[in-house]
Write an enzyme that holds these catalytic residues in place. Structure first.
Site, PDB file in Angstrom:
ATOM      1  N   ASP A 118     -10.730   4.998   5.143  1.00  0.00           N
ATOM      2  CA  ASP A 118      -9.747   5.214   3.763  1.00  0.00           C
ATOM      3  C   ASP A 118     -10.364   3.359   3.498  1.00  0.00           C
ATOM      4  O   ASP A 118      -9.614   2.440   3.489  1.00  0.00           O
ATOM      5  CB  ASP A 118      -8.757   4.776   3.739  1.00  0.00           C
ATOM      6  N   LYS A 166       3.211  -7.281   8.742  1.00  0.00           N
ATOM      7  CA  LYS A 166       2.878  -5.880   7.297  1.00  0.00           C
ATOM      8  C   LYS A 166       3.940  -5.188   7.867  1.00  0.00           C
ATOM      9  O   LYS A 166       4.100  -4.088   9.506  1.00  0.00           O
ATOM     10  CB  LYS A 166       1.262  -5.100   7.845  1.00  0.00           C
ATOM     11  N   GLY A 176       1.098  -1.138   0.187  1.00  0.00           N
ATOM     12  CA  GLY A 176      -0.252   0.090   0.217  1.00  0.00           C
ATOM     13  C   GLY A 176       1.072   1.127  -0.102  1.00  0.00           C
ATOM     14  O   GLY A 176       1.979   1.141  -0.193  1.00  0.00           O
ATOM     15  N   THR A 177       0.143   2.301   0.478  1.00  0.00           N
ATOM     16  CA  THR A 177       1.068   4.051   0.085  1.00  0.00           C
ATOM     17  C   THR A 177       1.762   4.039   1.562  1.00  0.00           C
ATOM     18  O   THR A 177       2.983   3.975   1.696  1.00  0.00           O
ATOM     19  CB  THR A 177       0.105   4.556   0.247  1.00  0.00           C
ATOM     20  N   PHE A 178       1.809   3.183   2.263  1.00  0.00           N
ATOM     21  CA  PHE A 178       2.461   3.300   3.826  1.00  0.00           C
ATOM     22  C   PHE A 178       2.860   1.840   4.158  1.00  0.00           C
ATOM     23  O   PHE A 178       3.903   1.476   5.596  1.00  0.00           O
ATOM     24  CB  PHE A 178       1.724   3.424   4.575  1.00  0.00           C
ATOM     25  N   SER A 179       2.898   1.050   3.206  1.00  0.00           N
ATOM     26  CA  SER A 179       3.421  -0.548   3.482  1.00  0.00           C
ATOM     27  C   SER A 179       3.577  -1.314   2.941  1.00  0.00           C
ATOM     28  O   SER A 179       3.148  -1.662   1.954  1.00  0.00           O
ATOM     29  CB  SER A 179       2.494  -0.634   4.917  1.00  0.00           C
ATOM     30  N   SER A 180       4.373  -3.254   3.443  1.00  0.00           N
ATOM     31  CA  SER A 180       4.459  -3.563   2.356  1.00  0.00           C
ATOM     32  C   SER A 180       4.155  -4.819   3.557  1.00  0.00           C
ATOM     33  O   SER A 180       4.487  -4.685   4.800  1.00  0.00           O
ATOM     34  CB  SER A 180       5.617  -3.973   1.805  1.00  0.00           C
ATOM     35  N   VAL A 181       3.122  -5.697   2.690  1.00  0.00           N
ATOM     36  CA  VAL A 181       2.728  -6.654   3.351  1.00  0.00           C
ATOM     37  C   VAL A 181       2.769  -8.077   3.329  1.00  0.00           C
ATOM     38  O   VAL A 181       3.241  -8.947   1.755  1.00  0.00           O
ATOM     39  CB  VAL A 181       1.053  -7.105   3.078  1.00  0.00           C
TER      40      VAL A 181
HETATM   41  P1  ADP Z   1      -1.342   0.473   3.306  1.00  0.00           P
HETATM   42  O1  ADP Z   1      -1.684   1.034   4.382  1.00  0.00           O
HETATM   43  O2  ADP Z   1       0.114   0.449   3.139  1.00  0.00           O
HETATM   44  O3  ADP Z   1      -1.990   0.626   2.570  1.00  0.00           O
HETATM   45  P2  ADP Z   1      -2.679  -2.008   3.977  1.00  0.00           P
HETATM   46  O4  ADP Z   1      -2.893  -2.742   5.374  1.00  0.00           O
HETATM   47  O5  ADP Z   1      -4.123  -1.680   3.580  1.00  0.00           O
HETATM   48  O6  ADP Z   1      -1.602  -0.917   3.983  1.00  0.00           O
HETATM   49  O7  ADP Z   1      -2.008  -3.341   3.574  1.00  0.00           O
HETATM   50  C1  ADP Z   1      -2.404  -3.459   1.824  1.00  0.00           C
HETATM   51  C2  ADP Z   1      -1.900  -5.111   1.422  1.00  0.00           C
HETATM   52  O8  ADP Z   1      -1.712  -6.523   1.666  1.00  0.00           O
HETATM   53  C3  ADP Z   1      -3.440  -4.594   1.326  1.00  0.00           C
HETATM   54  O9  ADP Z   1      -4.243  -4.122   0.452  1.00  0.00           O
HETATM   55  C4  ADP Z   1      -3.606  -6.278   1.023  1.00  0.00           C
HETATM   56  O10 ADP Z   1      -3.713  -6.404  -0.404  1.00  0.00           O
HETATM   57  C5  ADP Z   1      -2.597  -7.030   1.632  1.00  0.00           C
HETATM   58  N1  ADP Z   1      -2.945  -7.715   3.604  1.00  0.00           N
HETATM   59  C6  ADP Z   1      -2.639  -6.419   4.097  1.00  0.00           C
HETATM   60  N2  ADP Z   1      -2.978  -7.134   5.422  1.00  0.00           N
HETATM   61  C7  ADP Z   1      -3.423  -8.253   5.004  1.00  0.00           C
HETATM   62  C8  ADP Z   1      -4.000  -9.158   5.452  1.00  0.00           C
HETATM   63  N3  ADP Z   1      -3.987  -9.882   7.046  1.00  0.00           N
HETATM   64  N4  ADP Z   1      -4.145 -11.084   4.991  1.00  0.00           N
HETATM   65  C9  ADP Z   1      -3.649 -10.775   3.482  1.00  0.00           C
HETATM   66  N5  ADP Z   1      -3.670  -9.814   3.130  1.00  0.00           N
HETATM   67  C10 ADP Z   1      -2.702  -8.518   3.307  1.00  0.00           C
HETATM   68 MG    MG Z   2      -4.606  -0.643   2.358  1.00  0.00          MG
END
Ligand code: ADP
Ligand code: MG
Length: 376
Positions: free
Chosen positions: A162, A75, A32-37
């Site tokens: 959001d 995350k 996303g904008t603020f992280s990698s998961v």
């Molecule tokens: P950001 O603040 O960077 O947008 P998110 O929490 O939305 O961070 O996470 C970015 C992406 O990672 C999500 O859109 C999703 O695709 C994936 N993701 C986030 N949390 C999970 C989770 N618990 N299980 C599976 N995928 C996840």
């Molecule tokens: Mg997000």
């Protein structure tokens, strides 16, 4: 897994020693904008599981149950995020951790300026792959899941801020979804809680006697100052969120925003699904976004809601008509093939009500006939 992701995972494990000893990272699952998961397994849990499988093979009377693999989502919040922001996300996740349709949090790992949230891995499909093939009941289950999540947040006066498909992880087969990403979430301030409780008629009278808005400075990352000549004051309003999903009161830069902003965004998602257009709105900035709303709601309604929000709405663009199409006309113009019952359109218009004070709440939306009266 691509070489570049493998390399990224190696660096991550090298950066944070505690992760290396505890997790086996399998893949990157999102960004996303603020992280990698990242998708991960716990090394100790996997070792135990493998031992059990081995014992069971040797002894068919082995009694301990062998569960499936348990996946985690790690995350990694970018170090550019302020500690306050990270603390806010963790504290809100913690408050919501036991609620249905909201992601829980197991813990977090910090090493120097690096913070990793440990979450359950949520099985889900990509919105782009299913939004144009959903049946009416699929749509209902999607709406019930996301509104249930919001009901829990809003009961605690937490605004998610959001709401959009990439932050709501929906599993089409199991017809259930989980709300994630509380990185922009915010607790409503006292004044907003108070005024949201006041009867809308009374608040209307008060507003017209008091045309000067409160001046409030807040230190939200996305806030910006904005000079309203008529009021001769600087309004700092929170504009966090994603273009296209922002509620009118956010676009109009209202200072005291309420949980109603999230309900609006759910309406935008539903409009996408009904019309099979994603993204539905596509503006470059908030002014354009207000014009897009004008095309749908018409000049008259936009002027009225602007007045209710102590703003003005003026435009000389001819395509913004006095009186616009109904939602039914709009959706059938874009997507003539889908049959949508009238309750569906009524439901949509209650989510996408311009005035936040009369917009339906998540709790009441769950009781709407569209979500209640149907053959399962
Ligand atoms: P950001 O603040 O960077 O947008 P998110 O929490 O939305 O961070 O996470 C970015 C992406 O990672 C999500 O859109 C999703 O695709 C994936 N993701 C986030 N949390 C999970 C989770 N618990 N299980 C599976 N995928 C996840
Ligand atoms: Mg997000």
């Amino acid at each position: 897994v691509s070489e570049s992701i493998k390399e990224e995972i190696r660096t991550l494990l090298d950066d944070i020693p505690e992760l290396k000893s505890k997790y086996q990272i399998l893949n990157k699952t999102g960004e996303g904008t603020f992280s990698s998961v990242y998708k991960a397994l716990r090394i100790d849990e996997e070792r135990k599981r493998k031992e059990r499988i081995k014992k069971k093979k040797e002894n068919k009377y082995y009694a301990k149950k062998i569960k499936g693999k348990k996946y985690y989502a790690l995350k990694r919040i970018y170090a550019t995020s302020s500690p306050q922001r990270i603390e806010n996300e963790i504290s809100i996740l913690h408050d919501l951790r036991k609620k249905s349709n909201i992601v829980s949090i197991y813990g977090c790992v910090r090493y120097e300026d690096q913070v990793i949230l440990v979450l359950p891995y949520i099985q889900h499909n990509d919105f782009r792959n299913y939004f144009n093939t959903m049946t009416m009941n699929d749509i209902r289950y999607y709406m019930i899941s996301i509104l249930t999540a919001l009901k829990h947040c809003h009961e605690l006066y937490i605004m998610h801020r959001d709401i959009k498909p990439s932050n709501f992880l929906y599993d089409v087969k199991n017809r259930t979804g989980v709300l994630v990403d509380f990185g922009l979430a915010q607790r409503m301030d006292e004044a907003a809680i108070k005024s949201s409780k006041v009867n809308k008629r009374i608040s209307h009278i008060n507003n017209s006697n008091n045309k000067r808005p409160l001046i409030e400075s807040n230190n939200n990352i996305n806030s910006e100052s904005f000079n309203n000549k008529k009021l001769k004051t600087t309004i700092r309003a929170n504009r966090a969120g994603t273009r296209g999903f922002r509620a009118p009161e956010v676009l109009f830069k209202c200072v005291h925003q309420t949980v109603a902003i999230d309900v609006w965004s759910v309406g935008v998602i539903l409009l996408s699904i009904f019309s099979q257009r994603f993204p539905f709105f596509n503006s470059n900035d908030d002014y354009e976004a207000l014009l897009e709303l004008g095309c749908i709601f018409g000049r008259k309604k936009m002027k009225y809601v602007a007045y209710m929000l102590e703003r003005t709405y003026e435009t000389n663009i001819p395509s913004i008509q006095e009186k616009p199409l109904t939602f039914k006309e709009l959706v059938y113009n874009l997507n003539p093939d889908m049959y949508i019952p009238n309750e569906g359109f009524d439901f949509l218009s209650r989510l996408l009500t311009l005035d936040p004070k009369t917009r339906i709440t998540a709790k009441d939306a769950l009781k709407h006939p569209f979500l209640v009266n149907f053959d399962k």
